[in-house]
Scaffold this motif. Structure first.
Motif, PDB file in Angstrom:
ATOM      1  N   VAL A  58       0.578  -0.671  -0.473  1.00 12.61           N
ATOM      2  CA  VAL A  58      -0.318  -0.314  -0.138  1.00 12.61           C
ATOM      3  C   VAL A  58       0.887   1.338  -0.074  1.00 12.61           C
ATOM      4  O   VAL A  58       0.825   2.433  -0.564  1.00 12.61           O
ATOM      5  CB  VAL A  58      -0.423   0.212   1.337  1.00 12.61           C
ATOM      6  N   PHE A  59       1.969   0.819   0.038  1.00 12.09           N
ATOM      7  CA  PHE A  59       2.849   1.981  -0.091  1.00 12.09           C
ATOM      8  C   PHE A  59       3.260   2.656  -1.181  1.00 12.09           C
ATOM      9  O   PHE A  59       3.675   3.414  -1.497  1.00 12.09           O
ATOM     10  CB  PHE A  59       4.669   1.781   1.305  1.00 12.09           C
ATOM     11  N   PHE A  60       3.401   1.539  -2.066  1.00 12.51           N
ATOM     12  CA  PHE A  60       3.652   2.101  -3.088  1.00 12.51           C
ATOM     13  C   PHE A  60       2.274   2.546  -3.672  1.00 12.51           C
ATOM     14  O   PHE A  60       3.041   3.203  -5.048  1.00 12.51           O
ATOM     15  CB  PHE A  60       4.037   0.643  -3.987  1.00 12.51           C
ATOM     16  N   ALA A  61       1.192   2.408  -3.471  1.00 14.70           N
ATOM     17  CA  ALA A  61       0.040   2.720  -4.143  1.00 14.70           C
ATOM     18  C   ALA A  61       0.561   4.221  -3.263  1.00 14.70           C
ATOM     19  O   ALA A  61      -0.171   4.973  -4.709  1.00 14.70           O
ATOM     20  CB  ALA A  61      -0.692   2.333  -3.937  1.00 14.70           C
ATOM     21  N   LEU A  62       0.553   4.345  -2.787  1.00 15.08           N
ATOM     22  CA  LEU A  62       0.756   6.141  -2.041  1.00 15.08           C
ATOM     23  C   LEU A  62       1.625   6.218  -2.323  1.00 15.08           C
ATOM     24  O   LEU A  62       1.587   8.244  -2.542  1.00 15.08           O
ATOM     25  CB  LEU A  62       0.895   6.184  -0.531  1.00 15.08           C
ATOM     26  N   PHE A 152      22.506  -5.640   6.294  1.00 15.01           N
ATOM     27  CA  PHE A 152      22.916  -5.534   8.314  1.00 15.01           C
ATOM     28  C   PHE A 152      21.252  -4.388   8.099  1.00 15.01           C
ATOM     29  O   PHE A 152      20.671  -5.024   9.690  1.00 15.01           O
ATOM     30  CB  PHE A 152      23.268  -4.188   8.018  1.00 15.01           C
ATOM     31  N   LEU A 153      20.325  -3.786   6.853  1.00 14.90           N
ATOM     32  CA  LEU A 153      19.102  -3.187   6.920  1.00 14.90           C
ATOM     33  C   LEU A 153      17.896  -3.999   5.845  1.00 14.90           C
ATOM     34  O   LEU A 153      18.155  -3.613   5.441  1.00 14.90           O
ATOM     35  CB  LEU A 153      19.040  -1.763   6.820  1.00 14.90           C
ATOM     36  N   ASP A 154      17.491  -5.038   6.535  1.00 15.29           N
ATOM     37  CA  ASP A 154      17.139  -6.080   5.529  1.00 15.29           C
ATOM     38  C   ASP A 154      15.466  -5.320   4.828  1.00 15.29           C
ATOM     39  O   ASP A 154      15.597  -5.693   3.685  1.00 15.29           O
ATOM     40  CB  ASP A 154      16.375  -6.931   6.515  1.00 15.29           C
ATOM     41  N   ILE A 155      15.031  -4.404   5.845  1.00 15.71           N
ATOM     42  CA  ILE A 155      13.503  -3.725   4.617  1.00 15.71           C
ATOM     43  C   ILE A 155      14.474  -2.321   3.296  1.00 15.71           C
ATOM     44  O   ILE A 155      13.693  -1.614   3.458  1.00 15.71           O
ATOM     45  CB  ILE A 155      12.963  -2.686   5.879  1.00 15.71           C
ATOM     46  N   THR A 156      16.272  -3.311   3.119  1.00 16.77           N
ATOM     47  CA  THR A 156      16.116  -1.758   2.281  1.00 16.77           C
ATOM     48  C   THR A 156      15.201  -1.986   1.280  1.00 16.77           C
ATOM     49  O   THR A 156      15.693  -0.823   0.179  1.00 16.77           O
ATOM     50  CB  THR A 156      17.459  -2.277   1.731  1.00 16.77           C
ATOM     51  N   TRP A 157      14.679  -3.086   1.035  1.00 18.79           N
ATOM     52  CA  TRP A 157      14.667  -3.411  -0.567  1.00 18.79           C
ATOM     53  C   TRP A 157      13.372  -2.927  -0.837  1.00 18.79           C
ATOM     54  O   TRP A 157      13.399  -2.702  -1.725  1.00 18.79           O
ATOM     55  CB  TRP A 157      13.733  -5.302  -0.326  1.00 18.79           C
ATOM     56  N   ALA A 158      12.081  -2.620  -0.340  1.00 18.32           N
ATOM     57  CA  ALA A 158      11.053  -1.322  -0.499  1.00 18.32           C
ATOM     58  C   ALA A 158      11.828  -0.383  -0.388  1.00 18.32           C
ATOM     59  O   ALA A 158      11.035   0.178  -2.053  1.00 18.32           O
ATOM     60  CB  ALA A 158       9.911  -1.443   0.855  1.00 18.32           C
ATOM     61  N   VAL A 159      13.127   0.671   0.102  1.00 16.58           N
ATOM     62  CA  VAL A 159      13.337   1.535  -0.746  1.00 16.58           C
ATOM     63  C   VAL A 159      14.172   1.953  -1.960  1.00 16.58           C
ATOM     64  O   VAL A 159      13.836   2.275  -2.375  1.00 16.58           O
ATOM     65  CB  VAL A 159      14.451   2.829   0.279  1.00 16.58           C
ATOM     66  N   GLU A 213       7.031  -7.015 -10.419  1.00 17.52           N
ATOM     67  CA  GLU A 213       6.105  -7.271  -9.471  1.00 17.52           C
ATOM     68  C   GLU A 213       5.037  -6.744  -8.981  1.00 17.52           C
ATOM     69  O   GLU A 213       4.022  -6.373  -8.396  1.00 17.52           O
ATOM     70  CB  GLU A 213       5.872  -8.463  -8.972  1.00 17.52           C
ATOM     71  N   PHE A 214       5.480  -5.653  -9.134  1.00 14.59           N
ATOM     72  CA  PHE A 214       5.217  -3.789  -7.733  1.00 14.59           C
ATOM     73  C   PHE A 214       4.502  -3.426  -8.834  1.00 14.59           C
ATOM     74  O   PHE A 214       3.768  -2.006  -8.300  1.00 14.59           O
ATOM     75  CB  PHE A 214       6.086  -3.614  -7.517  1.00 14.59           C
ATOM     76  N   LEU A 215       4.449  -3.368 -10.001  1.00 12.07           N
ATOM     77  CA  LEU A 215       4.112  -1.939 -10.989  1.00 12.07           C
ATOM     78  C   LEU A 215       2.969  -2.326 -10.527  1.00 12.07           C
ATOM     79  O   LEU A 215       2.313  -0.627 -10.814  1.00 12.07           O
ATOM     80  CB  LEU A 215       4.194  -2.627 -12.047  1.00 12.07           C
ATOM     81  N   PRO A 216       1.600  -2.843 -10.185  1.00 14.97           N
ATOM     82  CA  PRO A 216       0.123  -2.457 -10.820  1.00 14.97           C
ATOM     83  C   PRO A 216       0.036  -0.943  -9.115  1.00 14.97           C
ATOM     84  O   PRO A 216      -0.747  -0.546  -8.814  1.00 14.97           O
ATOM     85  CB  PRO A 216      -0.157  -3.818 -10.555  1.00 14.97           C
ATOM     86  N   TYR A 217       0.347  -1.193  -8.284  1.00 16.07           N
ATOM     87  CA  TYR A 217       1.043  -0.757  -7.150  1.00 16.07           C
ATOM     88  C   TYR A 217       0.831   1.081  -7.300  1.00 16.07           C
ATOM     89  O   TYR A 217      -0.260   1.788  -7.116  1.00 16.07           O
ATOM     90  CB  TYR A 217       1.637  -1.291  -5.580  1.00 16.07           C
ATOM     91  N   PHE A 218       1.698   0.866  -8.387  1.00 23.85           N
ATOM     92  CA  PHE A 218       2.443   2.509  -8.511  1.00 23.85           C
ATOM     93  C   PHE A 218       1.352   2.743  -9.617  1.00 23.85           C
ATOM     94  O   PHE A 218       0.961   4.341  -9.606  1.00 23.85           O
ATOM     95  CB  PHE A 218       4.159   1.997  -8.919  1.00 23.85           C
ATOM     96  N   ALA A 219       1.152   1.847 -10.475  1.00 16.80           N
ATOM     97  CA  ALA A 219      -0.304   2.575 -11.260  1.00 16.80           C
ATOM     98  C   ALA A 219      -1.136   2.244 -10.613  1.00 16.80           C
ATOM     99  O   ALA A 219      -1.852   3.536 -11.314  1.00 16.80           O
ATOM    100  CB  ALA A 219       0.050   1.089 -12.361  1.00 16.80           C
ATOM    101  N   PHE A 220      -1.594   1.787 -10.087  1.00 11.09           N
ATOM    102  CA  PHE A 220      -2.996   2.622  -9.122  1.00 11.09           C
ATOM    103  C   PHE A 220      -2.899   3.400  -8.367  1.00 11.09           C
ATOM    104  O   PHE A 220      -3.620   3.873  -8.248  1.00 11.09           O
ATOM    105  CB  PHE A 220      -3.538   1.379  -7.861  1.00 11.09           C
TER     106      PHE A 220
END
Length: 375
Positions: A58-62, A152-159, A213-220
Motif C-alpha cells: 500500500v506504501f507503493f500505491a500511496l 544489515f538493514l533488511d527492509i532496504t528492499w522496499a526503498v 511485480e509491484f508495478l500495479p500498485y504504483f499504477a493504481f
C-alpha cells in the motif's frame, strides 16, 4: 512560472495522508516485532496475516499517488529537482540507519548475542568485509542487492523499489517535456507503464526482475490521482490495476512460510489489502481541513520509523533472553522515541535544502503546497 504558480494552476490541495502513512509504518514494525520479540503463541496467531508486507504494498500505491501529484503540480520539466528532492528525503536517514544497524550488529557479535532473529541465530562472518559494508551504504540503488552478501538493514528492499520508480518517473519527466502540448508527462508515463507490463508478467512468474511485480500498485496510485482530478484514464487505470494486484497476490504471496509457523492466509492478505487501499482512496477524495499540521508531523515520522525500528529490534534481541510481551511493547515505544529523536535531529537540516529544490517552504497553518511525499 514558479513552483507556486504551478501548484495553484493545477489545483493542488493538501490530503491527510500523514497519519495513514504512519499507520502503515507501524504495521510493518508490528509484524517484525510480533515475529521476533513476542511470545510464540502471539507470533503464531499473527503469522497468517502479513499486515506489514501488505502495508509495504500500500506504501507503493500511496507513492504512486503522491509522486504523480508532485510531478503534475510542481516538477513538470524539472527532473533534476524531482530526483534531488527525493534523494534529500531518503539518503540521510538511510545512511544513518545503516550505520546504526552495523553498530548494533557489532554489539551483538561482541557481546555474544544468543539469537538475532527467531529463525536466525546470528549473521555470516563475511558481513563486515569492506565490499559488503560499502555495498550496504548504496543498497537503495536498483540491483545493488545482487552483489550484497548480507543486508544489515533488511527492509532496504522496499526503498530500492521506490528508487527504481523515481528513476522511471524522472525519465518520464524528461521525455514528457519534449512532447507537444501540456500532457507530455502523462503520455510518457502511460507509454512507460504499457511497456513495463510484459516485465510485470515475467516477474510474477519468477522469470524476470522481481521489483517489476509491484508495478500495479504504483499504477493504481497514479491512476487514483488522475481520477481525483476528473481524468477518465485515471478511473480506467484503477479498474485495470485491481485485478492485476489480486493476480500478483495469488501467484506471489507477500510472505513466504516460516519454519514452525502457520502458512500465510491468502484470503487474509487480500482482505487487509482491500481495506487499506479503501482507506487510501477515501483519504484521496476527502477534503479534510482540520488537524493539518498534526497530520504533517505524523507523516514526517513515517520514514524514520520504518528504518530505525529494525535497529531497535537488533539491540533488543542482543540484550534480552527469551520472548515476552514486555519486550514487545518496549520495542514499539522505543522505536517511536528513536524515530522522533532522529526526525528532530536530521529533518530541520535537510528541509532547508529541500525547500531550495522545491522552490518554497512549508508554512505552518497554511495549505501545504509542497508537503507531498514524506515517507
Amino acid at each position: 512560472m514558479t513552483p507556486a504558480d504551478r501548484s495553484q494552476k493545477s489545483g493542488y490541495r493538501y490530503r491527510h495522508f500523514g497519519g495513514f502513512r504512519l499507520l502503515l509504518a507501524m504495521l510493518v514494525m508490528f509484524q517484525h516485532f510480533a515475529a521476533d520479540l513476542a511470545p510464540l503463541p502471539f507470533a503464531r496467531a499473527f503469522a497468517p496475516y502479513p499486515v506489514g508486507n501488505v502495508a509495504v504494498l500500500v506504501f507503493f500505491a500511496l507513492s504512486g499517488f503522491v509522486i504523480t501529484e508532485a510531478i503534475d503540480c510542481i516538477y513538470r520539466g524539472r527532473a533534476g529537482a524531482f530526483l534531488g528532492n527525493r534523494l534529500l528525503r531518503i539518503v540521510p536517514h538511510f545512511l544513518l540507519a545503516v550505520a546504526l544497524s552495523m553498530l548494533a550488529h557489532e554489539i551483538f557479535r561482541a557481546t555474544g548475542g544468543a539469537r538475532l532473529w527467531r529463525s536466525q541465530p546470528s549473521f555470516p562472518a563475511n558481513a563486515f568485509t569492506p565490499a559488503n559494508v560499502a555495498l550496504n551504504f548504496i543498497g537503495i540503488t536498483p540491483f545493488a542487492d545482487r552483489s550484497i552478501d548480507y543486508n544489515f538493514l533488511d527492509i532496504t528492499w522496499a526503498v530500492r523499489v521506490e528508487m527504481a520508480f523515481y528513476l522511471v518517473m524522472a525519465g518520464c519527466i524528461t521525455i514528457g517535456r519534449r512532447l507537444p502540448g501540456n500532457n507530455g508527462f502523462t503520455i510518457a508515463a502511460t507509454v512507460a507503464s504499457l511497456l513495463l507490463v510484459p516485465l510485470f508478467v515475467f516477474a510474477v512468474y519468477g522469470r524476470g526482475v522481481r521489483m517489476m511485480e509491484f508495478l500495479p500498485y504504483f499504477a493504481f496510485g497514479a491512476g487514483l490521482y488522475f481520477a481525483t482530478i476528473g481524468r477518465r484514464a485515471g478511473r480506467l487505470t484503477v479498474a485495470l490495476t485491481v485485478p492485476a494486484m489480486l493476480w500478483q497476490c495469488l501467484l506471489q504471496p507477500s510472505l513466504d512460510p516460516v519454519a514452525g509457523m502457520p502458512a500465510p492466509s491468502l484470503a487474509g492478505q487480500v482482505i487487509i489489502l482491500g481495506l487499506l487501499l479503501g482507506v487510501l482512496s477515501l483519504l484521496a477524495i476527502s477534503d479534510i481541513t482540520r488537524w493539518r499540521d498534526t497530520d504533517r508531523v505524523l507523516g514526517g515520522l513515517t520514514y524514520p520509523l520504518y528504518l530505525y525500528h529494525e535497529d531497535v529490534l537488533v539491540l533488543l534481541l542482543t540484550f534480552t533472553v527469551g520472548y515476552s510481551y514486555a519486550v514487545f511493547v518496549t520495542g514499539i515505544l522505543l522505536s517511536l522515541l528513536v524515530a522522533m529523536a532522529f526526525t528532530s535531529l536530521v529533518d530541520p537540516i535537510v528541509t532547508r535544502y529541500r525547500d531550495k529544490v522545491r522552490g518554497g517552504a512549508l508554512r505552518p497553518g497554511k495549505p501545504a503546497r509542497y508537503a507531498l511525499i514524506q515517507h
